[in-house]
Motif scaffolding. Sequence first.
Motif, mmCIF file in Angstrom:
data_model
loop_
_atom_site.group_PDB
_atom_site.id
_atom_site.type_symbol
_atom_site.label_atom_id
_atom_site.label_comp_id
_atom_site.label_asym_id
_atom_site.label_seq_id
_atom_site.Cartn_x
_atom_site.Cartn_y
_atom_site.Cartn_z
ATOM 1 N N VAL A 1 0.831 -1.191 0.000
ATOM 2 C CA VAL A 1 0.000 0.000 0.000
ATOM 3 C C VAL A 1 0.873 1.252 0.000
ATOM 4 N N ARG A 2 1.900 1.256 0.833
ATOM 5 C CA ARG A 2 2.765 2.437 0.909
ATOM 6 C C ARG A 2 3.415 2.753 -0.428
ATOM 7 N N ASP A 3 3.700 1.717 -1.219
ATOM 8 C CA ASP A 3 4.322 1.938 -2.520
ATOM 9 C C ASP A 3 3.385 2.620 -3.501
ATOM 10 N N ARG A 4 2.101 2.392 -3.342
ATOM 11 C CA ARG A 4 1.143 2.847 -4.352
ATOM 12 C C ARG A 4 0.267 4.016 -3.924
ATOM 13 N N TYR A 5 0.187 4.284 -2.609
ATOM 14 C CA TYR A 5 -0.742 5.310 -2.125
ATOM 15 C C TYR A 5 -0.092 6.225 -1.098
ATOM 16 N N ASN A 6 -0.535 7.478 -1.086
ATOM 17 C CA ASN A 6 -0.278 8.379 0.032
ATOM 18 C C ASN A 6 -1.411 8.123 1.017
ATOM 19 N N LEU A 7 -1.062 7.865 2.273
ATOM 20 C CA LEU A 7 -2.058 7.475 3.267
ATOM 21 C C LEU A 7 -2.256 8.546 4.322
ATOM 22 N N GLN A 8 -3.507 8.719 4.714
ATOM 23 C CA GLN A 8 -3.858 9.523 5.882
ATOM 24 C C GLN A 8 -4.723 8.642 6.766
ATOM 25 N N VAL A 9 -4.477 8.691 8.065
ATOM 26 C CA VAL A 9 -5.311 7.969 9.019
ATOM 27 C C VAL A 9 -5.949 9.004 9.932
ATOM 28 N N HIS A 10 -7.265 9.005 9.964
ATOM 29 C CA HIS A 10 -8.021 9.878 10.864
ATOM 30 C C HIS A 10 -8.498 9.001 12.021
ATOM 31 N N VAL A 11 -8.080 9.361 13.234
ATOM 32 C CA VAL A 11 -8.425 8.592 14.424
ATOM 33 C C VAL A 11 -9.551 9.326 15.148
ATOM 34 N N LEU A 12 -10.672 8.626 15.284
ATOM 35 C CA LEU A 12 -11.873 9.189 15.904
ATOM 36 C C LEU A 12 -12.297 8.321 17.077
ATOM 37 N N GLU A 13 -13.139 8.866 17.930
ATOM 38 C CA GLU A 13 -13.733 8.071 18.995
ATOM 39 C C GLU A 13 -14.878 7.260 18.393
ATOM 40 N N PRO B 1 -16.405 5.130 24.003
ATOM 41 C CA PRO B 1 -15.334 6.134 24.136
ATOM 42 C C PRO B 1 -13.934 5.561 24.311
ATOM 43 N N ASN B 2 -13.801 4.308 24.712
ATOM 44 C CA ASN B 2 -12.477 3.712 24.894
ATOM 45 C C ASN B 2 -11.915 3.087 23.617
ATOM 46 N N ILE B 3 -12.688 3.123 22.549
ATOM 47 C CA ILE B 3 -12.287 2.484 21.293
ATOM 48 C C ILE B 3 -12.019 3.553 20.237
ATOM 49 N N GLU B 4 -10.925 3.379 19.510
ATOM 50 C CA GLU B 4 -10.612 4.282 18.400
ATOM 51 C C GLU B 4 -11.259 3.756 17.123
ATOM 52 N N ASP B 5 -11.766 4.651 16.323
ATOM 53 C CA ASP B 5 -12.269 4.314 14.996
ATOM 54 C C ASP B 5 -11.269 4.890 14.011
ATOM 55 N N TRP B 6 -10.771 4.084 13.096
ATOM 56 C CA TRP B 6 -9.736 4.509 12.153
ATOM 57 C C TRP B 6 -10.341 4.657 10.768
ATOM 58 N N LEU B 7 -10.185 5.827 10.216
ATOM 59 C CA LEU B 7 -10.654 6.103 8.862
ATOM 60 C C LEU B 7 -9.420 6.332 7.996
ATOM 61 N N ARG C 1 -3.612 -2.653 16.755
ATOM 62 C CA ARG C 1 -2.974 -1.332 16.650
ATOM 63 C C ARG C 1 -1.448 -1.403 16.487
ATOM 64 N N PRO C 2 -0.714 -2.150 17.340
ATOM 65 C CA PRO C 2 0.750 -2.186 17.186
ATOM 66 C C PRO C 2 1.186 -2.749 15.827
ATOM 67 N N MET C 3 0.508 -3.794 15.357
ATOM 68 C CA MET C 3 0.864 -4.382 14.074
ATOM 69 C C MET C 3 0.605 -3.390 12.954
ATOM 70 N N LEU C 4 -0.516 -2.710 13.022
ATOM 71 C CA LEU C 4 -0.881 -1.757 11.982
ATOM 72 C C LEU C 4 0.103 -0.583 11.948
ATOM 73 N N LEU C 5 0.439 -0.053 13.107
ATOM 74 C CA LEU C 5 1.393 1.057 13.173
ATOM 75 C C LEU C 5 2.770 0.647 12.650
ATOM 76 N N GLU C 6 3.198 -0.565 12.986
ATOM 77 C CA GLU C 6 4.491 -1.054 12.497
ATOM 78 C C GLU C 6 4.460 -1.238 10.986
ATOM 79 N N MET C 7 3.374 -1.798 10.487
ATOM 80 C CA MET C 7 3.270 -2.066 9.065
ATOM 81 C C MET C 7 3.252 -0.773 8.251
ATOM 82 N N LEU C 8 2.549 0.234 8.755
ATOM 83 C CA LEU C 8 2.442 1.491 8.022
ATOM 84 C C LEU C 8 3.663 2.379 8.217
ATOM 85 N N GLY C 9 4.305 2.275 9.362
ATOM 86 C CA GLY C 9 5.522 3.037 9.614
ATOM 87 C C GLY C 9 5.303 4.532 9.517
#
Length: 105
Positions: free
Chosen positions: A1-13, A18-24, A81-89
């Motif tokens: 994905v990183r090779d082909r796209y510019n990514l933005q992650v919007h983190v919402l409640e 309220p204890n869970i993040e929603d990732w867009l 979350r940790p796997m996703l953050l590591e993968m996206l860097g």
Amino acid sequence: VRDRYNLQVHVLEEFGMPNIEDWLFVCHPKTRPWPLPLRRRMQLASGGCAALRQWGAEVNRLCHESKFGPVDWEEFQGRLRPMLLEMLGDAVEYHIHKPGVAGEN
């Protein structure tokens, strides 16, 4: 994905949780010749994409289970979350949105 796209992650409640993040994820294609060479497509399919498919299957399973009883979304997000953050860097632009604060990111 990183090779082909510019990514933005919007983190919402997450609504009602309220204890869970929603990732867009917002993805914009990078300018490059298409399609990718077959060898590169095979590399992408065997790497992170397979892991994302496995996580997607788990999300589907948990969604199905949530129709019949409580699901521990916090535990799931704690593993994902940790796997996703590591993968996206550092190839991702993050925007954290706080509830009740208009225009803040």
